[in-house]
Design a protein around this motif. Structure first.
Motif: not given
Lengths: 377, 377
Positions: B62-75, B77-85
């Motif tokens: 849907l175009g959402s960005s993501f607020d993450t709390a740890s490297v695991t959460e970053i990974e 979000a990336l796995d879900a298709g969100a670009p790093a930016e």
């Protein structure tokens, strides 16, 4: 309380991230200490305190019995080599299908505290022995019990009478004086209540045989606590006072007292900061917190001893917090914790007396942090 | 709030044991609602609220960005298709090696609230954008924030100045008005503070560009809460008031507001009992409790809406407790919960509004109980 074996293990392995290390030698000493202090009681280790297979196997081999809270814990105790007759299903809140499963696995000793629970046990575990938990006031305990478990002694009489009428073996009474109980007279008051239930049922021709004195045996955190010997003496005196020369079988259920002082958590300082230039306390953030295994710091109930590489330096009061984005993840704030002013990001700390109620309390993956790792050596 | 899809799923699957069911249609509606209410803000979903891969994939699409709390959460979000930016590392407490790992993964936006943290970011993520969190008073929030995150606005000026001098991009200011915030004026007060930091740094030639307004958007538990539209209007008015026609980029980080009302926990009554014949409250024990996913009932902070198969019958105040042998595992006791007198062992209840902060809070295996299962449909 970090034994040389634990220190050597940590120095050799140089592990990344927080972890608990448990020294089995200390568990063995604790077991032997309980045996000596309470030679006439059977020891049921409270598996929930720390269900690590290595701990269960050691205790099973030493002859311990096991107090379990669920079918999973029953299976773990069986897997560790404990025969079913050395396992009690000590949770007063059980689904009937879990009681049936326990019965299939050979369990014949069940805790109850209500007529409703007795009826479930009678249907799912016919003929089994039950003991009824009575309420105690929990005064003097650091981790006080609510009224969640147990019923008043008068109701315990009804519960056990009902058990008998449904074909169960009305076996005895249990109580729990509250975890980390340091007031020795708590056992005296509770044994007086137990004696009352024995007497009331004896008048109806129902002879109880067992008193389960639960746990509550403290481990040493910041303050010195009475030794197992002192507990043993106080309990024996109270039994003699209330039951004369007809002392019933007794059971004790140490959990924290068996493994608490056997474990040490290694953690790392992630951040040391202030919120304003003129703040008089610093915030120290660790890589473990309330959701990573230190749940018992809830309401600042348990105050662990913390060893730093800079002990001896001047200290200042610090607020100690965990690494998650949850504002409730703060261990000590109302009563700040004195820590060396020289404490620095990256320093490794040891949190002592953390062998009990840590690993399994840890959350699955809160904030993406993995659960507390554990090494039993 | 149990949607027909959730009810149909539960009726069809007849699952054993407690579980959470999340309806993705509701998550989609919530996302669209936030977009409409705050058309000029970027939405960073707070992954910690519920990191189920299905939810992350939907929001990424849907175009959402993501607020993450740890490297695991970053990974995740990336796995879900969100670009790093589209991912921020929003935890103000980070190990330097985790910052470095995030930087490797492409993350360029980091939260800080101290000079010490800025120094870590400067070393491990050179040139990255940072925003500094300022303290708010959290008044009006049901799950109040302590002072754990953020610093006073005067210190935020120092922190961002330091960031600039270390080669980082001093990007903006963040705040969090407290979770489940129902007082719309809380955003106004916080935006006033943010404006102060912008102005102080502008005088030194440092131009901030972004205000991260955090989360706090409530989900409906027992009481009605203002709608997303009302929040949007209040926030827009406050931005206009404090920033005039130079409104900065804005970010919001809904977590509970995105998924809270999308999930329902199915649970079973294990026991209904009293502690004494003359007690005026009953104890109702469920197969889920504080350690199985309902951690936010801590201090009775969050009061969930509970649906029973006997709603409409006469109710009586009940103490609601979980299934573990831990006496702290009680959800509502100080303020008992009215439940039907006819409630019976085996009844299945629905606990509504439990899509956020439940699954990952669950303990690994406390008392041998498995963590909360989750189904995203």
């Amino acid at each position: 309380m970090a034994t040389q074996r634990i220190i050597d293990f940590l120095n050799t392995r140089r592990l990344n991230g927080p972890c608990l290390v448990v020294d089995l030698d200390v568990v063995r000493e604790n077991y032997i200490g309980f045996e000596k202090a309470l030679p006439d009681s059977r020891i049921f280790y409270a598996v929930k305190a720390n269900p690590a297979p290595e701990i269960l196997r050691l205790l099973a081999s030493l002859g311990s019995s096991f107090d379990t809270a669920s079918v999973t814990e029953i299976e773990m105790a069986l897997d560790a080599g404990a025969p079913a007759e050395r396992i009690s299903y000590g949770n007063t809140i059980k689904k009937e299908r879990d009681i049936a499963r326990a019965f299939e696995l050979g369990i014949r000793l069940f805790a109850v505290d209500s007529v409703e629970e007795v009826e479930k046990v009678a249907r799912a575990a016919p003929g089994a022995r039950v003991f009824c938990r009575v309420l105690t006031d929990g005064e003097g305990a650091e981790w006080p019990l609510s009224r969640k478990f147990g019923c008043v002694p008068a109701m315990a009489v009804d519960v056990l009478r009902r058990a008998k009428s449904l074909g169960l073996n009305a076996h005895g009474v249990s109580f729990h004086v509250g975890s980390q109980q340091t007031d020795l007279s708590a056992w005296d008051r509770a044994l007086g209540d137990a004696r009352g239930v024995f007497a009331a049922l004896a008048e109806e021709g129902i002879t109880l045989k067992m008193v389960n004195m639960g746990g509550g045996f403290p481990t040493r955190y910041l303050r010195d606590v009475p030794t197992a010997q002192a507990y043993g003496r106080a309990i024996f005196d109270a039994l003699r006072k209330h039951f004369g020369n007809r002392i019933p079988e007794t059971i004790v259920e140490p959990g924290r007292g068996m493994v608490g002082n056997a474990g040490v958590i290694k953690t790392e300082v992630v951040l040391v900061s202030k919120k304003a230039d003129n703040d008089n306390v610093r915030w120290v953030y660790l890589d473990i917190g309330k959701f990573g295994g230190l749940a018992e710091t809830m309401d600042e109930a348990i105050r662990y001893q913390i060893v730093t590489p800079r002990d001896g330096d001047r200290t200042e009061p610090c607020i100690l917090a965990g690494p998650t984005c949850d504002s409730a993840d703060v261990m000590y704030e109302k009563t700040p914790y004195p820590l060396p002013v020289s404490l620095t990001i990256g320093d490794e700390l040891l949190i002592e007396g953390t062998g009990a109620y840590t690993t399994t309390y840890a959350s699955v993956a809160f904030n993406g942090f993995e659960p507390l790792r554990s090494y039993v050596i």
